[in-house]
Write an enzyme that holds these catalytic residues in place. Structure first.
Site, PDB file in Angstrom:
ATOM      1  N   THR A 201       6.060  25.806  13.409  1.00  0.00           N
ATOM      2  CA  THR A 201       5.089  24.874  12.838  1.00  0.00           C
ATOM      3  C   THR A 201       3.722  25.525  12.855  1.00  0.00           C
ATOM      4  OG1 THR A 201       4.267  22.594  12.953  1.00  0.00           O
ATOM      5  CG2 THR A 201       4.722  23.642  15.061  1.00  0.00           C
ATOM      6  N   ASN A 202       2.649  24.750  12.650  1.00  0.00           N
ATOM      7  CA  ASN A 202       1.296  25.321  12.731  1.00  0.00           C
ATOM      8  C   ASN A 202       0.382  24.332  13.445  1.00  0.00           C
ATOM      9  OD1 ASN A 202       0.035  23.512  10.682  1.00  0.00           O
ATOM     10  ND2 ASN A 202       1.535  24.525   9.362  1.00  0.00           N
ATOM     11  N   ARG A 203      -0.907  24.653  13.562  1.00  0.00           N
ATOM     12  CA  ARG A 203      -1.781  23.886  14.427  1.00  0.00           C
ATOM     13  C   ARG A 203      -2.464  22.702  13.745  1.00  0.00           C
ATOM     14  NH1 ARG A 203      -5.516  28.310  15.769  1.00  0.00           N
ATOM     15  NH2 ARG A 203      -6.817  26.621  16.513  1.00  0.00           N
ATOM     16  N   SER A 204      -2.097  22.367  12.517  1.00  0.00           N
ATOM     17  CA  SER A 204      -2.743  21.230  11.849  1.00  0.00           C
ATOM     18  C   SER A 204      -2.496  19.941  12.630  1.00  0.00           C
ATOM     19  CB  SER A 204      -2.181  21.080  10.434  1.00  0.00           C
ATOM     20  OG  SER A 204      -2.588  19.853   9.891  1.00  0.00           O
ATOM     21  N   ALA A 268      -0.681  20.762   5.904  1.00  0.00           N
ATOM     22  CA  ALA A 268      -0.448  22.203   6.029  1.00  0.00           C
ATOM     23  C   ALA A 268       1.059  22.386   6.182  1.00  0.00           C
ATOM     24  CB  ALA A 268      -1.180  22.739   7.248  1.00  0.00           C
TER      25      ALA A 268
END
Ligand code: CTP
Length: 390
Positions: A201-204, A268
């Site tokens: 995943t990502n940090r959004s 994101a």
């Protein structure tokens, strides 16, 4: 005009008065005698910076209730006690607030708050039905703890933030610029499965999209929020569709898009997914692993053909280098009306921050905005959309 009747929830009305004042609304408070038993009028005077009205018999004010009643753009009564609701339903005019309610021409929004047994009484329901039939708007009551203890039935005043949102929406409906417009917002990160317990995943955080959804609702739009996993509270009045993967987000967007007037892709989405997620958890003892990733579909690009031709489409670009050039290219490639450029490598901006510094890029303009709260960035984006549509 903010009417306050006397219940324990009256103290929460202070934050409503403050929130509306901060949003630029001129708030005149009218208190019943019993409300003044719970909160001092001076508190409201300090919060709104305007005199508080209490009695029909104050010199200089007594014959003014009709003028006061004609002035406001909206009358909000919070809390509206069972007694206030009963008096209003009967058309009584035995104090300043009820007299003003009888003489007013503006819309009325009331937030009932009372003991849950009082709310359950058919008398209370009949009174509320009567007010609704007269066109009054009612928010709540909510289910939750009452002054006398926990409750599983409605009675508690709806949350002040929700009442503020509904008030703003009714005020905005007077211009009608956003009323009936269908708005779709995506928010947060998606996540792609590597094995049953691990994801990429990502940090959004999703905050930007959630603030856009809130701002859209408060302007009068019908808002759907398609969100990746997030623990943020869903804004009041906003419909939510929760998704996990980029593919699921794509499907949710594609389903809503044919009747969407404004699409804002603040999410994101994960850009890559493992080509073959394994069915059982990979043991660590297995040592070094190699995972192959494939790109996920681009949601903006793959839904281009199902957009309404008249729809306004806003994308985001989070960049580290050559930001403006890359953002302009995405504006073209993804066929957008606006792209909101933000920078991944700045302090107090981008992912996991309450604030953001963005540049709004349209086909004709580039507008750099200073660092500000994401809630304010959301308002600026919607202002730009509003002037673009004319
Ligand atoms: N976006 C999308 N579908 C994806 C990835 C991104 O629709 N699978 C949207 C984002 O929500 C955003 C815009 O496209 O509104 C730009 O996202 P960004 O990640 O900056 O661009 P990418 O096209 O993924 O390009 P890159 O990561 O190569 O910079």
């Amino acid at each position: 005009m903010l009417g306050v009747s006397g219940g324990i929830a009256s103290y929460k009305t202070c934050s409503i008065a403050r929130g509306l004042t901060e949003a630029g609304v001129e708030v005149d408070v009218v208190m019943t005698a019993s409300a003044a038993q719970f909160v001092g009028p001076l508190t409201f005077e300090a919060l709104t910076g305007r005199p508080v009205l209490q009695s029909l018999w104050e010199p200089g004010v007594s014959l003014d209730h009709v003028r006061w009643a004609r002035d406001p753009d909206l009358v909000l009564v919070a809390p509206a006690t069972a007694n206030l609701i009963a008096r209003a339903a009967q058309g009584l005019a035995d104090d300043f607030l009820t007299t003003m309610l009888l003489a007013r021409t503006a819309d009325v929004l009331i937030a009932p708050a009372m003991n849950d047994d009082m709310f359950a009484q058919s008398t209370t329901h009949e009174n509320l039905t009567r007010l609704r039939r007269r066109g009054w708007h009612v928010i709540g009551p909510a289910v939750g703890a009452l002054a006398e203890g926990p409750s599983e039935n409605p009675g508690r005043m709806e949350e002040p933030d929700h009442i503020i949102s509904e008030t703003k929406r009714l005020l905005a409906s007077r211009s009608g610029k956003w009323t009936g417009r269908k708005m779709l917002v995506t928010a947060g990160a998606t996540r792609e499965q590597m094995d049953p317990v691990r994801v990429v995943t990502n940090r959004s955080s999703g905050l930007m999209g959630y603030e856009l959804a809130r701002a859209g609702y408060e302007r009068g739009a019908d808002v759907t929020l398609v969100t990746g996993p997030s623990s943020l509270p869903v804004p009041w009045g906003v419909g939510v569709k929760r998704v996990e993967t980029t593919e699921e987000m794509l499907n949710a967007v594609a389903q809503k898009l044919p009747d969407t007037d404004l699409m804002i892709m603040a999410a994101a989405p994960a850009d890559f997914r493992p080509t073959s997620p394994v069915e059982s958890k990979r043991p660590r003892a297995g040592g070094l692993i190699t995972i192959e990733f494939e790109p996920t579909p681009d949601i903006l690009v793959s839904t281009r053909d199902v957009r309404k031709p008249s729809a306004t489409v806003v994308g985001f670009a989070l960049e580290t280098t050559d930001g403006l050039d890359r953002a302009k290219k995405k504006l073209e490639d993804k066929d957008l009306d606006f792209i909101v450029l933000n920078f991944a490598d700045e302090p107090d901006a981008g992912f996991e921050s309450e604030t953001n510094r963005v540049t709004l890029v349209s086909r004709s303009d580039v507008t750099e905005l200073p660092n500000m709260l994401k809630s304010d960035v959301a308002e600026k984006i919607l202002d730009a959309v509003e002037s673009h549509r004319g």
